[in-house]
Design an enzyme around this catalytic site. Structure first.
Site, PDB file in Angstrom:
ATOM      1  N   SER A   1       0.839  -1.194   0.000  1.00 46.67           N
ATOM      2  CA  SER A   1       0.000   0.000   0.000  1.00 46.67           C
ATOM      3  C   SER A   1       0.879   1.251   0.000  1.00 46.67           C
ATOM      4  O   SER A   1       1.680   1.446  -0.921  1.00 46.67           O
ATOM      5  CB  SER A   1      -0.957  -0.035   1.202  1.00 46.67           C
ATOM      6  OG  SER A   1      -1.943   0.969   1.104  1.00 46.67           O
TER       7      SER A   1
ATOM      8  N   GLU B   1      -2.044  -2.856  -8.040  1.00 49.79           N
ATOM      9  CA  GLU B   1      -3.279  -3.062  -7.272  1.00 49.79           C
ATOM     10  C   GLU B   1      -3.802  -1.695  -6.853  1.00 49.79           C
ATOM     11  O   GLU B   1      -3.064  -0.715  -6.852  1.00 49.79           O
ATOM     12  CB  GLU B   1      -3.029  -3.961  -6.058  1.00 49.79           C
ATOM     13  CG  GLU B   1      -2.015  -3.440  -5.054  1.00 49.79           C
ATOM     14  CD  GLU B   1      -2.604  -2.528  -3.992  1.00 49.79           C
ATOM     15  OE1 GLU B   1      -3.837  -2.565  -3.784  1.00 49.79           O
ATOM     16  OE2 GLU B   1      -1.833  -1.768  -3.377  1.00 49.79           O
TER      17      GLU B   1
ATOM     18  N   HIS C   1      -5.151  -5.255  -1.375  1.00 51.03           N
ATOM     19  CA  HIS C   1      -5.930  -4.935  -0.179  1.00 51.03           C
ATOM     20  C   HIS C   1      -7.044  -5.936   0.126  1.00 51.03           C
ATOM     21  O   HIS C   1      -8.092  -5.568   0.661  1.00 51.03           O
ATOM     22  CB  HIS C   1      -6.533  -3.530  -0.333  1.00 51.03           C
ATOM     23  CG  HIS C   1      -5.527  -2.427  -0.166  1.00 51.03           C
ATOM     24  ND1 HIS C   1      -4.668  -2.054  -1.180  1.00 51.03           N
ATOM     25  CD2 HIS C   1      -5.247  -1.629   0.892  1.00 51.03           C
ATOM     26  CE1 HIS C   1      -3.907  -1.063  -0.750  1.00 51.03           C
ATOM     27  NE2 HIS C   1      -4.234  -0.789   0.496  1.00 51.03           N
TER      28      HIS C   1
END
Length: 303
Positions: free
Chosen positions: A111, A204, A274
């Protein structure tokens, strides 16, 4: 040439730090117990639970101090980011990387930690894109946790994902890099800008509108970041919403449109990002991406 940090062994010390969003003691306790069950000594950064900022895990100087201390301490064999969120880009340009180059150690996260991964790749140091302590207690996290253990202690990964109707078959070889699209875009024009030429790019994203995903993919294409890839792997696209009025194109259509001029393999539904499973892989590792003709809708990374 990429530098691979030494694998962990029982008795090694790791440090949990928080370069991004605030973290509470209860958030990381399950992970500490699991790390200790692997035979690791676990310490935390001095400022990891600082209340000096309402959102970030302390001031910039506090977060920088903890990360730099973990890098500089020769007894620390791996650095684990407690969580993502936002904040790492505020401090990464202030890091002194000299000690990490002399004594490379694994840095783990995903992330917002994508920003740090990209900086490490620029310095020729491998790192691990994988689950973070705040997520160890989540449902179905066990597979992700075990994949992190295997990479840390064994140094290799094999990840297979189910077939997907939108896959574009083919075989690719190259170093694997990437992470969160927003952070990849954030690197453009900086010292840690993504250099994807000849590499397998994994992407992502979370909590975006489809038109904004289209804008991000278009920006990557316009910046020349999609043209010379060896292959493209699409991980979890979590909570990607259609606005009102609807954008219309699906996530798969948006991504395939952005790479329509290129012939490399593209794989969807990869277990990274995630959601669970979020399987660990090594940034900068030489890998093979096989989107098989025989199974057609299967993609795997083999280190």
């Amino acid at each position: 040439m990429m530098i691979q940090p030494a694998l962990l062994s029982r008795g090694d010390k790791i440090m949990i730090v928080a370069p991004s969003r605030k973290v509470q003691p209860a958030d990381i306790e399950p992970a500490i117990k699991i790390f200790r069950s692997w035979g690791l000594e676990v310490v935390t950064g001095k400022n990891i639970h600082s209340h000096a900022h309402p959102y970030l895990a302390g001031t910039d100087s506090q977060r920088l101090h903890d990360l730099q201390e973990a890098i500089n301490d020769p007894s620390v064999k791996a650095i684990v980011s407690a969580r993502g969120g936002y904040g790492s880009t505020r401090i990464i340009d202030l890091l002194d990387m000299d000690q990490l180059i002399r004594q490379p150690k694994w840095i783990v996260g995903f992330s917002d930690i994508t920003a740090l991964h990209l900086k490490l790749v620029r310095h020729g140091i491998m790192s691990i894109h994988g689950i973070m302590p705040i997520l160890f207690s989540k449902d179905r996290a066990s597979e992700s946790i075990e994949s992190l253990r295997r990479v840390l202690f064994e140094g290799h990964f094999t990840i297979a994902s189910p077939g997907h109707d939108a896959n574009r078959v083919g075989l690719a070889h190259g170093r694997v890099i990437g992470g969160n699209i927003s952070l990849i875009l954030d690197s453009l024009g900086t010292a840690s800008e993504l250099d994807p030429s000849g590499k397998i790019l994994i992407i992502e994203e979370i909590d975006e509108y489809r038109y904004r995903l289209d804008r991000m993919m278009t920006q990557l294409r316009r910046a020349g970041k999609l043209e010379k890839l060896a292959g493209l792997v699409v991980g979890h696209m979590t909570d990607i919403k259609d606005p009102e009025p609807p954008f219309g194109d699906s996530v798969e259509e948006i991504i395939l449109h952005a790479v329509r001029e290129y012939s490399y393999p593209v794989a969807f539904g990869f277990p990274s990002g995630h959601e669970q499973p979020n399987l660990a892989w090594i940034q900068g590792e030489l890998a093979v991406l096989a989107v098989s003709e025989e199974t057609r809708l299967s993609a795997s990374l083999l280190s």
